[in-house]
Design a protein around this motif. Sequence first.
Motif, PDB file in Angstrom:
ATOM      1  N   ASN A  33      42.081 -44.159 -41.380  1.00  0.00           N
ATOM      2  CA  ASN A  33      42.658 -43.033 -41.913  1.00  0.00           C
ATOM      3  C   ASN A  33      41.350 -41.952 -42.370  1.00  0.00           C
ATOM      4  O   ASN A  33      40.351 -42.292 -43.308  1.00  0.00           O
ATOM      5  CB  ASN A  33      43.126 -43.408 -43.355  1.00  0.00           C
ATOM      6  N   GLN A  35      41.113 -38.151 -43.595  1.00  0.00           N
ATOM      7  CA  GLN A  35      42.121 -36.905 -44.058  1.00  0.00           C
ATOM      8  C   GLN A  35      41.142 -35.483 -43.919  1.00  0.00           C
ATOM      9  O   GLN A  35      39.920 -35.545 -44.175  1.00  0.00           O
ATOM     10  CB  GLN A  35      42.532 -36.835 -45.336  1.00  0.00           C
ATOM     11  N   PHE A  37      40.960 -31.398 -45.598  1.00  0.00           N
ATOM     12  CA  PHE A  37      41.603 -30.480 -46.501  1.00  0.00           C
ATOM     13  C   PHE A  37      41.036 -29.082 -46.193  1.00  0.00           C
ATOM     14  O   PHE A  37      39.792 -28.887 -45.887  1.00  0.00           O
ATOM     15  CB  PHE A  37      41.033 -31.110 -47.963  1.00  0.00           C
ATOM     16  N   GLN A  39      40.399 -25.702 -48.445  1.00  0.00           N
ATOM     17  CA  GLN A  39      40.318 -24.982 -49.965  1.00  0.00           C
ATOM     18  C   GLN A  39      40.024 -23.530 -49.810  1.00  0.00           C
ATOM     19  O   GLN A  39      38.909 -23.087 -49.336  1.00  0.00           O
ATOM     20  CB  GLN A  39      39.205 -25.501 -50.699  1.00  0.00           C
ATOM     21  N   THR A  43      41.031 -22.013 -55.369  1.00  0.00           N
ATOM     22  CA  THR A  43      42.174 -22.844 -55.634  1.00  0.00           C
ATOM     23  C   THR A  43      42.001 -24.248 -55.302  1.00  0.00           C
ATOM     24  O   THR A  43      40.873 -24.640 -54.969  1.00  0.00           O
ATOM     25  CB  THR A  43      43.098 -22.107 -54.393  1.00  0.00           C
ATOM     26  N   ALA A  44      42.798 -25.022 -55.358  1.00  0.00           N
ATOM     27  CA  ALA A  44      42.963 -26.554 -55.267  1.00  0.00           C
ATOM     28  C   ALA A  44      42.830 -26.832 -53.513  1.00  0.00           C
ATOM     29  O   ALA A  44      43.224 -25.891 -52.917  1.00  0.00           O
ATOM     30  CB  ALA A  44      43.916 -27.203 -55.864  1.00  0.00           C
ATOM     31  N   PRO A  45      42.082 -27.748 -53.388  1.00  0.00           N
ATOM     32  CA  PRO A  45      42.324 -28.353 -51.823  1.00  0.00           C
ATOM     33  C   PRO A  45      43.653 -28.530 -51.484  1.00  0.00           C
ATOM     34  O   PRO A  45      44.474 -28.882 -52.201  1.00  0.00           O
ATOM     35  CB  PRO A  45      41.434 -29.554 -52.044  1.00  0.00           C
ATOM     36  N   LEU A  47      46.147 -30.476 -48.457  1.00  0.00           N
ATOM     37  CA  LEU A  47      46.176 -31.416 -47.245  1.00  0.00           C
ATOM     38  C   LEU A  47      46.407 -30.868 -46.017  1.00  0.00           C
ATOM     39  O   LEU A  47      47.454 -30.298 -45.823  1.00  0.00           O
ATOM     40  CB  LEU A  47      46.798 -32.763 -47.664  1.00  0.00           C
ATOM     41  N   TYR A  50      46.458 -36.073 -42.258  1.00  0.00           N
ATOM     42  CA  TYR A  50      46.025 -37.542 -42.789  1.00  0.00           C
ATOM     43  C   TYR A  50      46.426 -38.582 -41.519  1.00  0.00           C
ATOM     44  O   TYR A  50      46.697 -38.088 -40.479  1.00  0.00           O
ATOM     45  CB  TYR A  50      47.225 -37.716 -43.815  1.00  0.00           C
ATOM     46  N   ASN A  51      45.731 -39.502 -41.972  1.00  0.00           N
ATOM     47  CA  ASN A  51      45.487 -40.650 -40.770  1.00  0.00           C
ATOM     48  C   ASN A  51      45.271 -40.046 -39.511  1.00  0.00           C
ATOM     49  O   ASN A  51      45.784 -40.489 -38.411  1.00  0.00           O
ATOM     50  CB  ASN A  51      47.115 -41.078 -40.610  1.00  0.00           C
ATOM     51  N   PHE A  88      36.936 -29.817 -45.639  1.00  0.00           N
ATOM     52  CA  PHE A  88      36.400 -30.870 -46.057  1.00  0.00           C
ATOM     53  C   PHE A  88      37.050 -32.057 -45.487  1.00  0.00           C
ATOM     54  O   PHE A  88      38.382 -32.051 -45.383  1.00  0.00           O
ATOM     55  CB  PHE A  88      36.789 -31.310 -47.779  1.00  0.00           C
ATOM     56  N   TRP A  92      38.105 -42.907 -45.441  1.00  0.00           N
ATOM     57  CA  TRP A  92      38.170 -44.132 -46.317  1.00  0.00           C
ATOM     58  C   TRP A  92      37.020 -44.873 -45.996  1.00  0.00           C
ATOM     59  O   TRP A  92      36.797 -45.226 -44.663  1.00  0.00           O
ATOM     60  CB  TRP A  92      39.276 -44.975 -46.332  1.00  0.00           C
ATOM     61  N   THR A  98      36.196 -46.604 -51.500  1.00  0.00           N
ATOM     62  CA  THR A  98      36.654 -45.363 -51.821  1.00  0.00           C
ATOM     63  C   THR A  98      36.864 -44.387 -50.765  1.00  0.00           C
ATOM     64  O   THR A  98      36.522 -44.298 -49.633  1.00  0.00           O
ATOM     65  CB  THR A  98      35.382 -44.485 -52.637  1.00  0.00           C
ATOM     66  N   TRP A  99      37.548 -43.245 -51.172  1.00  0.00           N
ATOM     67  CA  TRP A  99      37.567 -41.878 -50.295  1.00  0.00           C
ATOM     68  C   TRP A  99      36.208 -41.429 -50.522  1.00  0.00           C
ATOM     69  O   TRP A  99      35.599 -41.078 -51.496  1.00  0.00           O
ATOM     70  CB  TRP A  99      38.634 -41.009 -50.689  1.00  0.00           C
ATOM     71  N   PHE A 101      33.995 -37.871 -49.543  1.00  0.00           N
ATOM     72  CA  PHE A 101      34.556 -36.307 -49.018  1.00  0.00           C
ATOM     73  C   PHE A 101      32.917 -35.837 -48.489  1.00  0.00           C
ATOM     74  O   PHE A 101      31.951 -36.303 -48.857  1.00  0.00           O
ATOM     75  CB  PHE A 101      34.812 -35.529 -50.121  1.00  0.00           C
TER      76      PHE A 101
END
Lengths: 110, 123
Positions: A33, A35, A37, A39, A43-45, A47, A50-51, A88, A92, A98-99, A101
């Motif tokens: 996996n 991901q 993102f 941004q 603003t917030a990131p 998605l 994914y995968n 970004f 995993w 952890t994820w 970044f």
Amino acid sequence: QSVVTQPTSASGTPGQRVTISCSGGTSNFGSANVQWFQQLPGTAPKLLIYNNNQRPAGVPDRFSGSKSGTSASLAISGLQSEDEADYFCAPWDDRLNTWVFGGGTKLTVL
Amino acid sequence: QVLLVQSGSELKKPGASVKVSCKASGYTFTGYAINWVRQTPGQGLEWMGWIDTNTGNPSYVQAFRGRSVLSSDTSVSTAYLQISSLKAEDTGVYYCVRDGWRDCGRATCLDYWGQGTLVTVSS
């Protein structure tokens, strides 16, 4: 300092195809996996992928993801001015559990 | 629609504590875990951990274990992040993020983000 590396900047002109890379080691690219993102400033990131290569509903198919070995890539085709943002990656990490970044790539649309 | 609304900015002195809230709406709160992610100028984006909103069981990344506490209240569909003994380097924007695994083919995906809460630690 991230264990996952991205170029700090990228650029392209409207309509062009741009690729952003994300590289690391077997601990964070061995599993499936990754991901991606986006941004926008202030603003917030959001998605995008994914995968490794799946797009959530609502994300245009101009955005695509891939993974090979110990790296991943985000491709943006038909570049538009509204794509100007920070991008970004986040694989995993099996060793850290952890994820992790990447440091982010600032995309400029010229 | 899915919304995560966080509490407002905080200004704290070193050594103080802060509690950030994240109210969810538009979906079944207990069906999805909530993650917390910090963004700072120096370290970028960092995943802090997550909470199983069904059981209330938290899980912490090593770097945030000890001073951080994740909790949730299903009666008000709200998750919380509390950080104690604040330091200047804790200054940053804290995001709550839903794990949308049910909508991502059972793969973990950080699909909905709160608007972020700026925590400033300064004397």
